[in-house]
Design an enzyme around this catalytic site. Structure first.
Site, PDB file in Angstrom:
ATOM      1  N   SER A 156       0.835  -1.189   0.000  1.00  0.00           N
ATOM      2  CA  SER A 156       0.000   0.000   0.000  1.00  0.00           C
ATOM      3  C   SER A 156       0.882   1.256   0.000  1.00  0.00           C
ATOM      4  O   SER A 156       1.695   1.412  -0.908  1.00  0.00           O
ATOM      5  CB  SER A 156      -0.963  -0.041   1.199  1.00  0.00           C
ATOM      6  OG  SER A 156      -1.965   0.933   1.078  1.00  0.00           O
ATOM      7  N   ARG A 213     -10.638   8.269   8.767  1.00  0.00           N
ATOM      8  CA  ARG A 213     -10.466   6.818   8.781  1.00  0.00           C
ATOM      9  C   ARG A 213     -11.684   6.121   8.185  1.00  0.00           C
ATOM     10  O   ARG A 213     -11.554   5.114   7.484  1.00  0.00           O
ATOM     11  CB  ARG A 213     -10.237   6.344  10.211  1.00  0.00           C
ATOM     12  CG  ARG A 213      -9.968   4.846  10.337  1.00  0.00           C
ATOM     13  CD  ARG A 213      -8.718   4.433   9.580  1.00  0.00           C
ATOM     14  NE  ARG A 213      -8.253   3.109   9.997  1.00  0.00           N
ATOM     15  CZ  ARG A 213      -7.198   2.504   9.506  1.00  0.00           C
ATOM     16  NH1 ARG A 213      -6.483   3.099   8.558  1.00  0.00           N
ATOM     17  NH2 ARG A 213      -6.840   1.312   9.936  1.00  0.00           N
ATOM     18  N   ASP A 292      -9.750  -4.233  -5.894  1.00  0.00           N
ATOM     19  CA  ASP A 292      -9.239  -3.030  -5.232  1.00  0.00           C
ATOM     20  C   ASP A 292      -9.860  -1.779  -5.864  1.00  0.00           C
ATOM     21  O   ASP A 292      -9.704  -1.529  -7.059  1.00  0.00           O
ATOM     22  CB  ASP A 292      -7.714  -2.994  -5.369  1.00  0.00           C
ATOM     23  CG  ASP A 292      -7.042  -1.992  -4.432  1.00  0.00           C
ATOM     24  OD1 ASP A 292      -7.725  -1.064  -3.965  1.00  0.00           O
ATOM     25  OD2 ASP A 292      -5.835  -2.144  -4.186  1.00  0.00           O
ATOM     26  N   HIS A 321      -8.858  -3.632  -1.381  1.00  0.00           N
ATOM     27  CA  HIS A 321      -7.470  -3.250  -1.162  1.00  0.00           C
ATOM     28  C   HIS A 321      -6.808  -4.031  -0.032  1.00  0.00           C
ATOM     29  O   HIS A 321      -5.643  -4.421  -0.129  1.00  0.00           O
ATOM     30  CB  HIS A 321      -7.416  -1.752  -0.861  1.00  0.00           C
ATOM     31  CG  HIS A 321      -6.035  -1.221  -0.634  1.00  0.00           C
ATOM     32  ND1 HIS A 321      -5.115  -1.089  -1.654  1.00  0.00           N
ATOM     33  CD2 HIS A 321      -5.412  -0.781   0.504  1.00  0.00           C
ATOM     34  CE1 HIS A 321      -3.992  -0.584  -1.165  1.00  0.00           C
ATOM     35  NE2 HIS A 321      -4.133  -0.397   0.137  1.00  0.00           N
TER      36      HIS A 321
END
Length: 342
Positions: A156, A213, A292, A321
């Site tokens: 990532s 988040r 993803d 992801h």
């Protein structure tokens, strides 16, 4: 390289073995783990890309296995840390891709992070970090440890940082594995980060970070994954609501707003040219994930096929992801064969 089969190896396949119980594997890893911190750039400062110089940079790091002049360098994700055994247990252990019994493994918390390494508040006023700055700081850590050559594994954000490593430290990198990351951010990824930073700016003190988040968690999963893990209910609060609130609270309790802002800005600003990428001469394996939404399989593939010695493999999973953490499938064997093959 077709996306539906593992990367071929010219030598015998790496002996990837899950036969040991999790408790035995954990004990084996604990017996070879070391956690430490170091002050770097004491004699000569690190010149940041923004033009400012910084000295006495602290880096917290974990090592696994016996020190050696060649190592596997693991680069963590955006809100990750250097404790690979905590966040990637499927990959770390005897007989696994990151095997402390056969290689020296290092992971440092990035410059600008908030897990013991120097963060934004430790830098001069007005300093803006880049991924290339982080790669140069990482090189200093490896030199401190006596490491001359590395195999890089980045996931990532760590995958984007791996591209920065290839560009900044080509003499040190033997090969690299880049998991679920492109060479540069798309407008979609920049837009998600912009929305997250706007939430933090509008509600500082933790509340905005919780919303940031939540936005990120939606990009880390796929609609199918959320439907499986947080299924729709008729009446009452939907499970996905509590799920997002939980992850927002959890990150706000352990992560720094300043680090979140600094690192996402560094990711958005990292835009290497195709000409720079075509100049890289080391073998690189990039792994895309079929579902993803954050970094699509196509853009991961397009980035690595720009490289002269780039290879691509695709992980098929419904979990988006974060499948490299949640649902790795054949990924450990593919990574092991690439790292330990010719």
């Amino acid at each position: 390289m077709t996306p539906d089969r593992p990367v071929p190896a010219e030598s015998a396949s790496f002996d990837y073995d899950y036969s040991e119980s999790p408790m035995v594997q954990a004990a084996a890893v604990r017996s070879q783990v070391s956690f430490a911190h170091v002050k770097l750039f004491r004699d000569q400062p690190l010149l940041l890309d923004c033009g400012l110089a910084v000295s006495d940079i602290q880096v917290n790091y974990h090592t696994y296995g016996r020190p050696a002049d060649e190592a596997v360098l693991v680069l963590h994700a955006l809100t990750g840390d250097s404790a690979v055994h905590a966040w990637w247990p499927d990959f770390l252990g005897v007989g696994r891709p990151l095997d402390p019994s056969r290689e020296f493994i290092v992971c440092g918390n990035v410059l600008g992070g908030c897990n013991g390494s120097s963060g934004p508040e430790d830098l001069p006023e007005g300093a803006a970090l880049t991924l290339r700055d982080m790669a140069r700081a990482g090189r200093a850590l490896m030199e401190h440890l006596g490491v001359r050559r590395v195999k890089v594994v980045g996931c990532s954000m760590g995958g984007m940082l791996a591209y920065a490593w290839l560009l900044e430290n080509p003499d040190m990198v033997q090969k690299a594995v880049i998991v679920a990351a492109p060479a540069r951010h798309s407008p979609w990824a920049v837009g998600l980060n912009t929305a997250a930073r706007s939430a933090i700016a509008l509600a500082p003190g933790g509340e905005g970070l919780k919303v940031a988040r939540q936005i990120a968690m939606l990009s880390y999963r796929s609609p199918e994954s959320l439907a499986q893990r947080q299924p729709h209910r008729v009446g009452g609060e939907q499970p996905v609501v509590a799920y997002l609130q939980h992850h927002g609270e959890k990150l706000a309790a352990r992560f720094s707003e300043a680090s979140y802002l600094a690192i996402t800005q560094a990711m958005d600003a990292f835009q290497p040219t195709d000409r720079e990428l075509r100049a890289l001469r080391m073998p690189v394996l990039a792994v895309g994930i079929s579902s993803d939404l954050l970094y699509t399989a196509r853009e991961v593939r397009d980035s690595v096929t720009t490289l002269p010695y780039g290879e691509y493999w695709e992980l098929h999973s419904p979990h988006g992801h974060d499948a490299f953490l949640m649902d790795p499938g054949h990924l450990p064997r593919v990574v092991a064969d690439f790292l330990h093959g010719p």
